[in-house]
Scaffold this motif. Structure first.
Motif, PDB file in Angstrom:
ATOM      1  N   PHE A   3       0.826  -1.155  -0.048  1.00 30.70           N
ATOM      2  CA  PHE A   3      -0.015   0.096  -0.036  1.00 30.70           C
ATOM      3  C   PHE A   3       0.919   1.280   0.140  1.00 30.70           C
ATOM      4  CE2 PHE A   3      -2.036   3.639   2.116  1.00 30.70           C
ATOM      5  CZ  PHE A   3      -3.224   3.587   1.210  1.00 30.70           C
ATOM      6  N   LEU A   4       0.809   2.046  -0.954  1.00 28.61           N
ATOM      7  CA  LEU A   4       1.579   3.379  -1.170  1.00 28.61           C
ATOM      8  C   LEU A   4       0.709   4.483  -1.010  1.00 28.61           C
ATOM      9  CD1 LEU A   4       3.638   1.918  -4.054  1.00 28.61           C
ATOM     10  CD2 LEU A   4       4.386   2.068  -1.694  1.00 28.61           C
ATOM     11  N   LEU A   5       1.105   5.486  -0.348  1.00 31.41           N
ATOM     12  CA  LEU A   5       0.514   6.730  -0.086  1.00 31.41           C
ATOM     13  C   LEU A   5       1.453   7.772  -0.407  1.00 31.41           C
ATOM     14  CD1 LEU A   5      -2.062   8.724   0.581  1.00 31.41           C
ATOM     15  CD2 LEU A   5      -1.430   8.266   2.887  1.00 31.41           C
ATOM     16  N   ALA A  42      -5.343  -1.247  -7.512  1.00 33.33           N
ATOM     17  CA  ALA A  42      -6.474  -0.310  -6.998  1.00 33.33           C
ATOM     18  C   ALA A  42      -5.612   1.120  -6.679  1.00 33.33           C
ATOM     19  CB  ALA A  42      -7.003  -0.928  -5.880  1.00 33.33           C
ATOM     20  N   GLY A  43      -6.440   2.150  -6.646  1.00 31.38           N
ATOM     21  CA  GLY A  43      -5.929   3.359  -6.113  1.00 31.38           C
ATOM     22  C   GLY A  43      -6.564   4.243  -6.508  1.00 31.38           C
ATOM     23  N   GLU A  44      -6.176   5.592  -6.047  1.00 30.49           N
ATOM     24  CA  GLU A  44      -7.350   7.007  -6.446  1.00 30.49           C
ATOM     25  C   GLU A  44      -6.276   8.139  -5.809  1.00 30.49           C
ATOM     26  OE1 GLU A  44     -11.743   7.802  -5.381  1.00 30.49           O
ATOM     27  OE2 GLU A  44     -11.123   6.192  -6.396  1.00 30.49           O
ATOM     28  N   ALA A  45      -6.901   9.120  -6.471  1.00 26.54           N
ATOM     29  CA  ALA A  45      -6.136  10.497  -6.183  1.00 26.54           C
ATOM     30  C   ALA A  45      -6.468  10.852  -4.708  1.00 26.54           C
ATOM     31  CB  ALA A  45      -6.553  11.687  -7.098  1.00 26.54           C
ATOM     32  N   ILE A  59      -2.385   0.109  -4.632  1.00 27.57           N
ATOM     33  CA  ILE A  59      -1.699  -1.020  -4.172  1.00 27.57           C
ATOM     34  C   ILE A  59      -1.048  -1.433  -5.285  1.00 27.57           C
ATOM     35  CG2 ILE A  59      -2.335  -3.239  -3.489  1.00 27.57           C
ATOM     36  CD1 ILE A  59      -3.496  -1.232  -1.402  1.00 27.57           C
ATOM     37  N   THR A  60       0.245  -2.077  -4.945  1.00 21.22           N
ATOM     38  CA  THR A  60       1.158  -2.690  -5.933  1.00 21.22           C
ATOM     39  C   THR A  60       1.416  -3.964  -5.651  1.00 21.22           C
ATOM     40  OG1 THR A  60       3.263  -1.860  -4.967  1.00 21.22           O
ATOM     41  CG2 THR A  60       2.073  -0.218  -6.687  1.00 21.22           C
ATOM     42  N   ALA A  61       1.604  -4.934  -6.692  1.00 22.28           N
ATOM     43  CA  ALA A  61       2.183  -6.243  -6.077  1.00 22.28           C
ATOM     44  C   ALA A  61       3.597  -6.091  -5.538  1.00 22.28           C
ATOM     45  CB  ALA A  61       2.668  -6.877  -7.780  1.00 22.28           C
ATOM     46  N   ARG A  62       4.048  -6.773  -4.739  1.00 23.59           N
ATOM     47  CA  ARG A  62       5.219  -6.755  -4.006  1.00 23.59           C
ATOM     48  C   ARG A  62       6.262  -7.225  -4.885  1.00 23.59           C
ATOM     49  NH1 ARG A  62       7.466  -6.460   0.619  1.00 23.59           N
ATOM     50  NH2 ARG A  62       5.607  -6.299   1.752  1.00 23.59           N
ATOM     51  N   GLU A  63       7.465  -6.703  -4.937  1.00 22.89           N
ATOM     52  CA  GLU A  63       8.412  -6.645  -5.943  1.00 22.89           C
ATOM     53  C   GLU A  63       9.428  -7.843  -5.307  1.00 22.89           C
ATOM     54  OE1 GLU A  63      10.659  -3.354  -6.219  1.00 22.89           O
ATOM     55  OE2 GLU A  63       9.102  -1.952  -6.939  1.00 22.89           O
ATOM     56  N   ALA A  64       9.796  -8.786  -6.363  1.00 21.72           N
ATOM     57  CA  ALA A  64      10.526  -9.941  -5.949  1.00 21.72           C
ATOM     58  C   ALA A  64      11.815  -9.436  -5.399  1.00 21.72           C
ATOM     59  CB  ALA A  64      10.829 -10.924  -6.899  1.00 21.72           C
ATOM     60  N   PRO A  65      12.542 -10.224  -4.365  1.00 16.02           N
ATOM     61  CA  PRO A  65      13.883  -9.686  -3.915  1.00 16.02           C
ATOM     62  C   PRO A  65      14.792  -9.907  -4.944  1.00 16.02           C
ATOM     63  CG  PRO A  65      12.833 -11.482  -2.655  1.00 16.02           C
ATOM     64  CD  PRO A  65      11.960 -11.064  -3.630  1.00 16.02           C
ATOM     65  N   ALA A  66      15.899  -8.990  -5.044  1.00 14.76           N
ATOM     66  CA  ALA A  66      17.027  -9.248  -5.986  1.00 14.76           C
ATOM     67  C   ALA A  66      17.672 -10.442  -5.700  1.00 14.76           C
ATOM     68  CB  ALA A  66      17.918  -7.823  -5.864  1.00 14.76           C
ATOM     69  N   SER A  67      17.969 -11.122  -6.708  1.00 15.84           N
ATOM     70  CA  SER A  67      18.828 -12.503  -6.470  1.00 15.84           C
ATOM     71  C   SER A  67      20.329 -12.094  -6.105  1.00 15.84           C
ATOM     72  CB  SER A  67      18.655 -13.161  -7.452  1.00 15.84           C
ATOM     73  OG  SER A  67      19.257 -12.792  -8.650  1.00 15.84           O
ATOM     74  N   PRO A  68      20.942 -12.659  -5.292  1.00 12.33           N
ATOM     75  CA  PRO A  68      22.525 -12.707  -4.850  1.00 12.33           C
ATOM     76  C   PRO A  68      23.354 -12.840  -6.089  1.00 12.33           C
ATOM     77  CG  PRO A  68      21.635 -14.396  -3.481  1.00 12.33           C
ATOM     78  CD  PRO A  68      20.456 -13.819  -4.388  1.00 12.33           C
TER      79      PRO A  68
END
Length: 69
Positions: A3-5, A42-45, A59-68
């Motif tokens: 969730f990003l605001l 999902a999202g809105e102003a 709402i965004t999908a969680r980014e996959a962690p970077a591989s070592p």
């Protein structure tokens, strides 16, 4: 998911009333979140008390962690 605001407080941080304005924004959107499907995309102003668009939530999908390496 994430969730990003994001709120742009402008050059004056809401004319020196940042805590009051951000509190109002958080209360308003916190109360309304139940009306949205909390899924990626999902999202809105977001608007301030003068009804100016000052940001957005999403709402965004969680980014996959970077591989070592």
């Amino acid at each position: 998911m994430r969730f990003l605001l994001e709120i742009d407080m402008g050059e004056t941080a809401f004319e020196g009333q940042a805590a009051d304005e951000l509190g109002r924004i958080l209360r308003y959107w916190g109360g309304n979140l139940r009306h949205y499907a909390l899924e990626p995309g999902a999202g809105e102003a977001v608007y301030d008390s003068a009804y100016r668009e000052v940001g957005a939530w999403r709402i965004t999908a969680r980014e996959a962690p970077a591989s070592p390496s």
